[in-house]
Scaffold this motif. Sequence first.
Motif, PDB file in Angstrom:
ATOM      1  N   GLU A  89     -44.222  40.870  71.300  1.00  0.00           N
ATOM      2  CA  GLU A  89     -45.394  39.776  70.654  1.00  0.00           C
ATOM      3  C   GLU A  89     -45.310  40.387  69.092  1.00  0.00           C
ATOM      4  OE1 GLU A  89     -48.327  38.519  73.828  1.00  0.00           O
ATOM      5  OE2 GLU A  89     -48.641  40.595  72.827  1.00  0.00           O
ATOM      6  N   GLY A  90     -45.094  41.590  68.774  1.00  0.00           N
ATOM      7  CA  GLY A  90     -45.302  42.157  67.366  1.00  0.00           C
ATOM      8  C   GLY A  90     -44.118  42.089  66.650  1.00  0.00           C
ATOM      9  N   ASN A  91     -42.696  41.826  66.871  1.00  0.00           N
ATOM     10  CA  ASN A  91     -41.880  41.794  66.184  1.00  0.00           C
ATOM     11  C   ASN A  91     -41.565  40.689  65.752  1.00  0.00           C
ATOM     12  OD1 ASN A  91     -39.049  42.052  65.226  1.00  0.00           O
ATOM     13  ND2 ASN A  91     -38.334  43.260  66.671  1.00  0.00           N
ATOM     14  N   PRO A  92     -41.584  40.153  64.559  1.00  0.00           N
ATOM     15  CA  PRO A  92     -41.413  38.734  63.859  1.00  0.00           C
ATOM     16  C   PRO A  92     -40.036  38.419  64.048  1.00  0.00           C
ATOM     17  CG  PRO A  92     -41.253  40.729  62.002  1.00  0.00           C
ATOM     18  CD  PRO A  92     -41.769  41.324  63.203  1.00  0.00           C
ATOM     19  N   GLU A  93     -39.060  39.160  64.447  1.00  0.00           N
ATOM     20  CA  GLU A  93     -37.805  38.373  64.680  1.00  0.00           C
ATOM     21  C   GLU A  93     -37.779  37.826  66.342  1.00  0.00           C
ATOM     22  OE1 GLU A  93     -34.708  41.343  64.316  1.00  0.00           O
ATOM     23  OE2 GLU A  93     -35.141  41.406  62.050  1.00  0.00           O
ATOM     24  N   VAL A  94     -38.835  38.245  67.139  1.00  0.00           N
ATOM     25  CA  VAL A  94     -38.714  37.950  68.296  1.00  0.00           C
ATOM     26  C   VAL A  94     -40.063  36.918  68.629  1.00  0.00           C
ATOM     27  CG1 VAL A  94     -38.925  38.574  70.823  1.00  0.00           C
ATOM     28  CG2 VAL A  94     -37.878  40.064  69.033  1.00  0.00           C
ATOM     29  N   LYS A  95     -41.189  37.571  68.377  1.00  0.00           N
ATOM     30  CA  LYS A  95     -42.321  36.885  68.424  1.00  0.00           C
ATOM     31  C   LYS A  95     -42.660  36.076  69.626  1.00  0.00           C
ATOM     32  CE  LYS A  95     -46.199  36.351  66.033  1.00  0.00           C
ATOM     33  NZ  LYS A  95     -46.935  37.687  65.925  1.00  0.00           N
ATOM     34  N   LEU A  96     -42.632  36.465  70.816  1.00  0.00           N
ATOM     35  CA  LEU A  96     -42.844  35.530  72.093  1.00  0.00           C
ATOM     36  C   LEU A  96     -44.291  35.808  72.495  1.00  0.00           C
ATOM     37  CD1 LEU A  96     -39.550  36.787  74.028  1.00  0.00           C
ATOM     38  CD2 LEU A  96     -40.076  34.864  72.735  1.00  0.00           C
ATOM     39  N   ASN A  97     -44.896  34.951  73.021  1.00  0.00           N
ATOM     40  CA  ASN A  97     -46.031  34.794  73.747  1.00  0.00           C
ATOM     41  C   ASN A  97     -46.138  35.027  75.366  1.00  0.00           C
ATOM     42  OD1 ASN A  97     -48.843  34.259  74.113  1.00  0.00           O
ATOM     43  ND2 ASN A  97     -48.621  32.218  74.245  1.00  0.00           N
ATOM     44  N   VAL A  98     -46.313  36.254  75.710  1.00  0.00           N
ATOM     45  CA  VAL A  98     -46.265  36.715  76.973  1.00  0.00           C
ATOM     46  C   VAL A  98     -47.626  36.614  77.750  1.00  0.00           C
ATOM     47  CG1 VAL A  98     -44.238  38.197  76.380  1.00  0.00           C
ATOM     48  CG2 VAL A  98     -46.579  39.480  76.581  1.00  0.00           C
ATOM     49  N   CYS A  99     -47.577  36.647  78.999  1.00  0.00           N
ATOM     50  CA  CYS A  99     -48.573  36.434  79.914  1.00  0.00           C
ATOM     51  C   CYS A  99     -48.504  37.626  80.701  1.00  0.00           C
ATOM     52  CB  CYS A  99     -48.747  35.200  80.786  1.00  0.00           C
ATOM     53  SG  CYS A  99     -50.039  35.072  82.043  1.00  0.00           S
ATOM     54  N   VAL A 100     -49.588  38.661  80.804  1.00  0.00           N
ATOM     55  CA  VAL A 100     -49.986  39.731  81.509  1.00  0.00           C
ATOM     56  C   VAL A 100     -51.348  39.702  82.235  1.00  0.00           C
ATOM     57  CG1 VAL A 100     -48.560  41.366  80.266  1.00  0.00           C
ATOM     58  CG2 VAL A 100     -50.961  41.214  79.514  1.00  0.00           C
ATOM     59  N   HIS A 101     -51.463  40.251  83.398  1.00  0.00           N
ATOM     60  CA  HIS A 101     -52.607  40.113  84.487  1.00  0.00           C
ATOM     61  C   HIS A 101     -54.076  40.555  83.731  1.00  0.00           C
ATOM     62  CE1 HIS A 101     -51.213  43.994  85.622  1.00  0.00           C
ATOM     63  NE2 HIS A 101     -52.416  44.125  85.860  1.00  0.00           N
ATOM     64  N   PHE A 102     -53.722  41.640  83.143  1.00  0.00           N
ATOM     65  CA  PHE A 102     -54.986  42.100  82.597  1.00  0.00           C
ATOM     66  C   PHE A 102     -55.539  41.829  81.429  1.00  0.00           C
ATOM     67  CE2 PHE A 102     -51.333  44.841  80.754  1.00  0.00           C
ATOM     68  CZ  PHE A 102     -51.635  44.686  79.309  1.00  0.00           C
ATOM     69  N   ARG A 103     -54.856  40.739  80.934  1.00  0.00           N
ATOM     70  CA  ARG A 103     -55.540  39.940  79.724  1.00  0.00           C
ATOM     71  C   ARG A 103     -55.497  38.565  79.824  1.00  0.00           C
ATOM     72  NH1 ARG A 103     -51.505  40.302  74.739  1.00  0.00           N
ATOM     73  NH2 ARG A 103     -50.508  38.779  75.981  1.00  0.00           N
ATOM     74  N   ASP A 104     -54.565  37.959  80.566  1.00  0.00           N
ATOM     75  CA  ASP A 104     -54.513  36.509  80.721  1.00  0.00           C
ATOM     76  C   ASP A 104     -54.849  35.660  81.831  1.00  0.00           C
ATOM     77  OD1 ASP A 104     -53.390  36.348  77.873  1.00  0.00           O
ATOM     78  OD2 ASP A 104     -51.735  37.174  78.880  1.00  0.00           O
ATOM     79  N   PHE A 105     -55.471  36.572  83.011  1.00  0.00           N
ATOM     80  CA  PHE A 105     -55.698  36.044  84.171  1.00  0.00           C
ATOM     81  C   PHE A 105     -57.255  35.606  83.720  1.00  0.00           C
ATOM     82  CE2 PHE A 105     -53.043  37.822  87.738  1.00  0.00           C
ATOM     83  CZ  PHE A 105     -52.000  37.415  87.472  1.00  0.00           C
ATOM     84  N   ILE A 106     -57.219  34.055  84.602  1.00  0.00           N
ATOM     85  CA  ILE A 106     -58.778  33.734  84.397  1.00  0.00           C
ATOM     86  C   ILE A 106     -59.806  34.227  85.198  1.00  0.00           C
ATOM     87  CG2 ILE A 106     -59.868  31.400  84.652  1.00  0.00           C
ATOM     88  CD1 ILE A 106     -57.357  29.963  84.257  1.00  0.00           C
ATOM     89  N   PRO A 107     -60.837  34.713  84.753  1.00  0.00           N
ATOM     90  CA  PRO A 107     -61.969  35.440  85.514  1.00  0.00           C
ATOM     91  C   PRO A 107     -62.450  34.577  86.592  1.00  0.00           C
ATOM     92  CG  PRO A 107     -61.993  35.844  82.987  1.00  0.00           C
ATOM     93  CD  PRO A 107     -61.142  34.901  83.361  1.00  0.00           C
ATOM     94  N   GLY A 108     -62.722  34.893  87.654  1.00  0.00           N
ATOM     95  CA  GLY A 108     -63.700  34.298  88.642  1.00  0.00           C
ATOM     96  C   GLY A 108     -62.566  33.479  89.487  1.00  0.00           C
ATOM     97  N   LYS A 109     -61.402  33.254  89.025  1.00  0.00           N
ATOM     98  CA  LYS A 109     -60.283  32.764  90.060  1.00  0.00           C
ATOM     99  C   LYS A 109     -59.614  33.658  90.683  1.00  0.00           C
ATOM    100  CE  LYS A 109     -56.304  29.521  89.268  1.00  0.00           C
ATOM    101  NZ  LYS A 109     -55.474  28.939  88.471  1.00  0.00           N
ATOM    102  N   SER A 110     -59.136  33.216  91.838  1.00  0.00           N
ATOM    103  CA  SER A 110     -58.240  34.415  92.920  1.00  0.00           C
ATOM    104  C   SER A 110     -57.155  34.815  92.261  1.00  0.00           C
ATOM    105  CB  SER A 110     -58.220  33.754  94.146  1.00  0.00           C
ATOM    106  OG  SER A 110     -57.175  32.717  94.012  1.00  0.00           O
ATOM    107  N   ILE A 111     -56.990  36.014  92.767  1.00  0.00           N
ATOM    108  CA  ILE A 111     -55.565  36.476  92.192  1.00  0.00           C
ATOM    109  C   ILE A 111     -54.274  35.875  92.424  1.00  0.00           C
ATOM    110  CG2 ILE A 111     -54.299  38.835  92.163  1.00  0.00           C
ATOM    111  CD1 ILE A 111     -56.794  40.423  92.562  1.00  0.00           C
ATOM    112  N   SER A 112     -54.329  35.586  93.793  1.00  0.00           N
ATOM    113  CA  SER A 112     -53.372  34.603  94.183  1.00  0.00           C
ATOM    114  C   SER A 112     -53.140  33.574  93.453  1.00  0.00           C
ATOM    115  CB  SER A 112     -53.291  34.515  95.740  1.00  0.00           C
ATOM    116  OG  SER A 112     -54.465  33.899  96.085  1.00  0.00           O
ATOM    117  N   GLY A 113     -54.107  32.901  93.371  1.00  0.00           N
ATOM    118  CA  GLY A 113     -54.057  31.486  92.303  1.00  0.00           C
ATOM    119  C   GLY A 113     -53.834  31.754  90.829  1.00  0.00           C
ATOM    120  N   ASN A 114     -54.300  32.955  90.267  1.00  0.00           N
ATOM    121  CA  ASN A 114     -53.744  33.347  89.137  1.00  0.00           C
ATOM    122  C   ASN A 114     -52.361  33.432  88.693  1.00  0.00           C
ATOM    123  OD1 ASN A 114     -55.895  33.500  87.052  1.00  0.00           O
ATOM    124  ND2 ASN A 114     -56.867  34.635  88.038  1.00  0.00           N
TER     125      ASN A 114
END
Length: 239
Positions: free
Chosen positions: A136-161
């Motif tokens: 995410e920080g390297n300007p040559e790569v600059k990818l948007n990644v999804c990780v559970h501790f940051r991007d999972f929706i609160p209140g939604k089941s873990i399996s659904g997320n």
Amino acid sequence: MVVYKKRWALIYRWYLFRLRQKGYTPIGGCDEGYHFDAFLSFADEDRPFVERVVTELEENSELHFKTICLLFILSVIALVVYKKRWTLIYRWYMFRLKRKRYTPIGGCAGGYQFDAFLSFADEDRPFVDRVIDELEGNPEVKLNVCVHFRDFIPGKSISGNIVTSIHSCKKTIVFMSRAYLKSDWCKYELRMAITEESHMNREVVIMTVLEDIPHKELSLDVLQYYKKNSYINKPNTED
């Protein structure tokens, strides 16, 4: 030596030969041709118990037959459901997403919310955090990644997320380790990613192996993946 190995077959054929000599015709595969439903083989010491079994079988033969048929049918259904369990779980969550007016993503790269979903064990997070910073920080790569501790929706089941995240990402990067194999949620993420591959007919999983793991310690899913696909080994120079 040959006679000794074949002695039981020879004895059986000898008695059938004697029966034919007496005009007896051996029974074929037709159920109606048999004299009895079953022959009970038991020791004399077990006769009291067997007599109770005989009474039960002869008095409730029709009921037992129906019960056996029902159990057989249920066993077949259970086996099919077990073999297809991951596909059924995946389809169930996709069905629920559609009920909420969610449109499944096709093969268009521009339609994904994230570039990659990172699947890893908590024990490997220090290494994964460095990977996130680089992606995410390297300007040559600059990818948007999804990780559970940051991007999972609160209140939604873990399996659904998990299912939603995998489906919303172009790729799922799996960080394989012994800790990963011990985590039920990690194995669930891998199974859902593999199911996404077959269901959507697109390549999803990128396997990154963090340590050497003997094949005997691998789960069947991971072992099958190793045999069919290429994977990335973590460089030995990296901590």
